[in-house]
Design a protein around this motif. Structure first.
Motif, PDB file in Angstrom:
ATOM      1  N   LEU A 172      -6.190 -98.431 -53.290  1.00 47.48           N
ATOM      2  CA  LEU A 172      -6.446 -97.714 -54.358  1.00 47.48           C
ATOM      3  C   LEU A 172      -5.151 -96.660 -54.673  1.00 47.48           C
ATOM      4  N   THR A 173      -4.902 -96.412 -55.801  1.00 47.68           N
ATOM      5  CA  THR A 173      -3.957 -95.454 -56.127  1.00 47.68           C
ATOM      6  C   THR A 173      -4.209 -94.145 -55.867  1.00 47.68           C
ATOM      7  N   GLY A 174      -5.550 -93.536 -56.092  1.00 44.08           N
ATOM      8  CA  GLY A 174      -5.885 -92.347 -55.770  1.00 44.08           C
ATOM      9  C   GLY A 174      -7.614 -92.335 -55.739  1.00 44.08           C
ATOM     10  N   VAL A 175      -8.014 -91.159 -54.972  1.00 48.42           N
ATOM     11  CA  VAL A 175      -9.350 -91.108 -54.935  1.00 48.42           C
ATOM     12  C   VAL A 175      -9.715 -89.629 -55.253  1.00 48.42           C
ATOM     13  N   VAL A 176     -10.951 -89.370 -56.236  1.00 50.89           N
ATOM     14  CA  VAL A 176     -11.558 -88.034 -56.513  1.00 50.89           C
ATOM     15  C   VAL A 176     -12.509 -87.906 -55.599  1.00 50.89           C
ATOM     16  N   ALA A 177     -12.589 -86.662 -55.017  1.00 45.77           N
ATOM     17  CA  ALA A 177     -13.439 -85.996 -53.972  1.00 45.77           C
ATOM     18  C   ALA A 177     -14.200 -84.908 -54.950  1.00 45.77           C
ATOM     19  N   PRO A 178     -15.456 -85.179 -55.164  1.00 48.67           N
ATOM     20  CA  PRO A 178     -16.205 -83.860 -55.812  1.00 48.67           C
ATOM     21  C   PRO A 178     -15.973 -82.535 -55.400  1.00 48.67           C
TER      22      PRO A 178
END
Length: 414
Positions: A172-178
């Motif tokens: 993946l290019t990036g991950v969003v963590a809430p």
């Protein structure tokens, strides 16, 4: 079979937005309206904010029995699906890999943003890889809290969640963590992909709407009835049974208090039976599922928002309650302890004693505690506008990173 419910597949011409060129963005999700969940709400909020900034957004999701095939949904593509094992109100796509790729190619997608680690998430990764565009992902769910749904937790273990998460987050290019909790979990799993904490925001304008209808009257309450609100999917991991169990002690202090449980889900029948067995039917009511556009009315109507859940990755309902100016009493966690930094907003609890004490205190004295400036600062941090802008910045950084190299992804997390 694929159900295409978008007016056109024409390529969206790029125009200039305030933050740069407009992007064509594909959101890939197994969960979308009319399904009711925090994930569906988060995706709708993201879509609205991206479009508000001039970007074109397309939803790639599953079919749903509550959506007729001939009903038009703007820029929504639904793929054949079946109910997910043990989560029959959730869906899993069973086909559509190459169809999704063809559609995405015609749409000239610039970014793929997956919202699930299951079927549509893997389809989104396939699309991004073959189109050679960045793929970002939002990790919404703390799956270790849900293992009991599958064979009572006898088959799937936390190590399986770790392995599955590492497999999905690879390439993946990036991950969003809430939230910080999600970041910590992913880091502990060993995820190497750049991670950025971006809490889901709330459309504050919706909570500024005047409630023109008297919801209290509709629900059979008096104007001064002390009302405790529980609003969520009625799932076992939400621990709503703990809130019900505490009601006799609350009623001993506030005899006319009412607990209103809003939502639907697999635990509903058991919760209703618990209320009957405890002889609390005069003080606890169930509304069932309500229209998402009416949710703000319930927050405004209540005196206190109560949650016994300890499985939240972020707790979108907490933010919604705060946006409505309703006092909050929720289970302690690093996230909630930071969110509710002062009692004028809400408090956290560890034990039933603390829960009862705080609920009773707010029912009796909650209106006396106000701090408009603190609330305004908190709302600015959790607004949908802030959420949308942070995601767009992440997209732009991801594009720059991807263009620099397809193999090595530099760390551009915060």
């Amino acid at each position: 079979m694929i159900i295409v419910q978008s007016e056109t597949l024409n390529i969206f011409s790029q125009t200039q937005t305030q933050g740069g060129l407009a992007m064509n963005i594909g959101l890939f999700t197994d969960t979308y309206f009319p399904q009711v969940s925090g994930v569906a709400t988060s995706i709708k909020t993201l879509r609205d904010q991206l479009e508000k900034q001039g970007h074109q957004v397309y939803i790639f999701t599953t079919t749903d029995p509550n959506v007729e095939r001939n009903v038009y949904e703007r820029n929504v593509f639904r793929f054949s699906s079946i109910p997910f094992v043990s989560f029959t109100d959730r869906r899993i796509a069973v086909r559509g890999l190459f169809q999704a790729y063809q559609i995405a190619k015609e749409l000239n997608l610039d970014i793929v943003h997956t919202q699930t680690e299951f079927s549509m998430g893997w389809i989104g990764k396939f699309v991004a890889r073959n189109l050679e565009i960045p793929c970002l992902h939002t990790y919404h769910t703390m799956y270790e809290d849900y293992l009991h749904y599958v064979a009572n937790g006898k088959i799937l273990k936390p190590v399986h969640v770790k392995q599955a998460t590492l497999a999905f987050c690879y390439h993946l290019t990036g991950v969003v963590a809430p939230s910080d909790r999600v970041l910590t979990t992913l880091t502990d799993y060993g995820v190497k992909t750049p991670i950025r904490i971006i809490p889901t925001g709330v459309n504050l304008h919706q909570y500024e709407q005047p409630d023109t209808a008297d919801l209290r009257c509709e629900l059979g309450y008096q104007p001064d009835t002390p009302v405790i609100l529980s609003l969520s999917r009625l799932a076992y991991e939400k621990n709503i049974k703990e809130s019900i169990a505490a009601m006799p002690r609350i009623l001993a202090e506030v005899p006319n208090a009412q607990l209103l449980i809003v939502g639907d889900g697999p635990a509903k029948e058991d919760l209703e039976q618990q209320v009957k067995d405890a002889g609390l039917t005069d003080h606890i009511s169930f509304t069932g599922q309500v229209n998402n556009n009416d949710v703000f009315r319930y927050y405004h109507m209540a005196n206190v928002f109560l949650s016994s859940s300890d499985s939240e990755s972020q707790g979108l309902t907490y933010i919604e309650a705060m946006a409505a100016g309703t006092k909050i009493v929720v289970m302690t966690s690093p996230y909630t302890d930071e969110l509710l930094s002062k009692r004028t907003l809400g408090v956290t609890f560890k034990t039933e004693d603390e829960m009862v004490t705080n609920v009773v205190d707010y029912l009796k004295h909650g209106n006396e505690e106000q701090d408009p400036e603190l609330l305004a600062r908190k709302l600015a941090e959790i607004s949908a506008d802030t959420f949308g802008q942070r995601v767009i910045e992440f997209y732009q950084d991801a594009q720059a990173s991807y263009e620099a190299t397809h193999e090595d992804t530099p760390d551009f997390s915060d």
